[in-house]
Design an enzyme around this catalytic site. Sequence first.
Site, mmCIF file in Angstrom:
data_model
loop_
_atom_site.group_PDB
_atom_site.id
_atom_site.type_symbol
_atom_site.label_atom_id
_atom_site.label_comp_id
_atom_site.label_asym_id
_atom_site.label_seq_id
_atom_site.Cartn_x
_atom_site.Cartn_y
_atom_site.Cartn_z
ATOM 1 N N TYR A 130 -11.995 3.163 14.947
ATOM 2 C CA TYR A 130 -12.156 4.392 14.154
ATOM 3 C C TYR A 130 -13.400 4.363 13.271
ATOM 4 O O TYR A 130 -14.475 4.042 13.756
ATOM 5 C CB TYR A 130 -10.899 4.671 13.308
ATOM 6 C CG TYR A 130 -9.603 4.396 13.999
ATOM 7 C CD1 TYR A 130 -9.291 5.036 15.192
ATOM 8 C CD2 TYR A 130 -8.682 3.500 13.486
ATOM 9 C CE1 TYR A 130 -8.093 4.800 15.840
ATOM 10 C CE2 TYR A 130 -7.482 3.253 14.126
ATOM 11 C CZ TYR A 130 -7.198 3.900 15.303
ATOM 12 O OH TYR A 130 -6.024 3.655 15.935
ATOM 13 N N SER B 243 -1.253 2.235 18.113
ATOM 14 C CA SER B 243 -2.456 2.782 18.763
ATOM 15 C C SER B 243 -3.065 1.880 19.829
ATOM 16 O O SER B 243 -3.986 2.307 20.534
ATOM 17 C CB SER B 243 -3.517 3.108 17.720
ATOM 18 O OG SER B 243 -3.138 4.264 17.037
ATOM 19 N N VAL C 218 -1.209 0.333 13.840
ATOM 20 C CA VAL C 218 -0.712 0.232 12.464
ATOM 21 C C VAL C 218 0.512 -0.678 12.303
ATOM 22 O O VAL C 218 0.959 -0.925 11.192
ATOM 23 C CB VAL C 218 -0.418 1.612 11.831
ATOM 24 C CG1 VAL C 218 -1.696 2.335 11.475
ATOM 25 C CG2 VAL C 218 0.478 2.455 12.717
ATOM 26 N N TYR D 33 3.959 10.591 23.460
ATOM 27 C CA TYR D 33 2.978 9.889 22.619
ATOM 28 C C TYR D 33 3.709 8.974 21.622
ATOM 29 O O TYR D 33 3.387 7.793 21.490
ATOM 30 C CB TYR D 33 2.082 10.904 21.881
ATOM 31 C CG TYR D 33 1.259 10.281 20.780
ATOM 32 C CD1 TYR D 33 0.050 9.651 21.057
ATOM 33 C CD2 TYR D 33 1.703 10.289 19.458
ATOM 34 C CE1 TYR D 33 -0.697 9.047 20.050
ATOM 35 C CE2 TYR D 33 0.963 9.693 18.446
ATOM 36 C CZ TYR D 33 -0.232 9.074 18.739
ATOM 37 O OH TYR D 33 -0.953 8.462 17.741
ATOM 38 N N LYS E 63 -3.224 3.396 23.188
ATOM 39 C CA LYS E 63 -4.160 4.472 23.562
ATOM 40 C C LYS E 63 -5.100 4.117 24.722
ATOM 41 O O LYS E 63 -5.250 4.917 25.653
ATOM 42 C CB LYS E 63 -4.944 4.938 22.332
ATOM 43 C CG LYS E 63 -4.050 5.731 21.380
ATOM 44 C CD LYS E 63 -4.727 6.050 20.055
ATOM 45 C CE LYS E 63 -3.808 6.920 19.212
ATOM 46 N NZ LYS E 63 -3.898 6.701 17.790
HETATM 47 N N1 GLN Z 1 1.833 6.001 16.113
HETATM 48 C C1 GLN Z 1 0.802 5.932 15.125
HETATM 49 C C2 GLN Z 1 0.398 7.325 14.654
HETATM 50 O O1 GLN Z 1 0.295 8.200 15.451
HETATM 51 C C3 GLN Z 1 -0.381 5.195 15.672
HETATM 52 C C4 GLN Z 1 -1.533 5.090 14.694
HETATM 53 C C5 GLN Z 1 -2.251 3.759 14.727
HETATM 54 O O2 GLN Z 1 -1.728 2.753 15.186
HETATM 55 N N2 GLN Z 1 -3.432 3.740 14.183
HETATM 56 O O3 GLN Z 1 0.177 7.567 13.511
#
Ligand code: GLN
Length: 306
Positions: free
Chosen positions: A242, A64, A260, A190, A67
């Site tokens: 988040y 993420s 993650v 994505y 993003k």
């Molecule tokens: N690729 C992961 C997902 O879409 C990214 C989520 C994250 O890093 N929080 O679940």
Amino acid sequence: VIPHLQETLQELYTTLLPNRDGRIADYIPELSRANPDHFGIAVTEVSGKTFKTGDTEVPFTLQSVSKPFVYALALKELGAEAVHKMVGTEPTGMAFNSIIRLEEGSDKPHNPMINAGAIAVTDLLKTPKDKSRLDHVLEYFSDYAGTKLHLDEKTYLSERLSGHKNRAIAHLLRQYNRVGEDFEASLDLYFQHCSIVIDTAHLSQMAATLANGGIHPTTLKRVIDARHVKDVLSLMFTCGMYDSSGEWAYAVGIPAKSGVSGALMAVVPGKMGIATFSPLLNRQGHSVRGSLAIRALSEKFGLSVF
Ligand code: GLN
């Protein structure tokens, strides 16, 4: 800029390494292969000087942390007004992959830092004449990192096979006309930008480019307009962590984004970019050691923007 930074990083590494709290993400099978002992901390000052300690050259995927950069690319290509017709600017108070707000709310994803918003923003990216959207994204991200980045094909395919919830989100977005007909291709993109490979040292350069008003501190290339840096950092501040964004803003006080894989990036405007990597995650999906390290740096050096 900051005295004894190298010693401080070393101390934090030594103190936090024995902490084995948290769990490695396993909902993307390829991520479960991560080594829980890996831990790296790097700081790149806006002068271009990098300080680092631990496993700062171990590769991992952005997840993420991609993003904010994809949001930045959409701002560059379409402008803020067009982007925000498709995605909002409000935190959700929910997990990164929550689908609930989409159903009960305005059917517009709340912000670009959660999965729903990032998938919608990815769908907006233009297809250049001379290259694929993926190559375009890779080149754009590479300008932030100051090095040529590539994709980890295994992680991409692993998430593509197992990403049922993201697929559900993409379908719901299609139902609400927040993504176009070709949304399956955007969902793939994505998954791909989440699987771009980085290391802690280069991630601190990506953060430092944002800290430096959009100019990479050593290549001196302008990667993003200053006004868009403001957009990216304000949404990182309110939504980047988040459902713990409020706590993070209160306790640490600088815009940050986690992934993650165990990646964590924080930006101290006008001063430095900070990056950490350690795959053991807390319940919100943030690196435990990384969060503690950045919080300690903020407290010790008074880095809160307030
Ligand atoms: N690729 C992961 C997902 O879409 C990214 C989520 C994250 O890093 N929080 O679940």
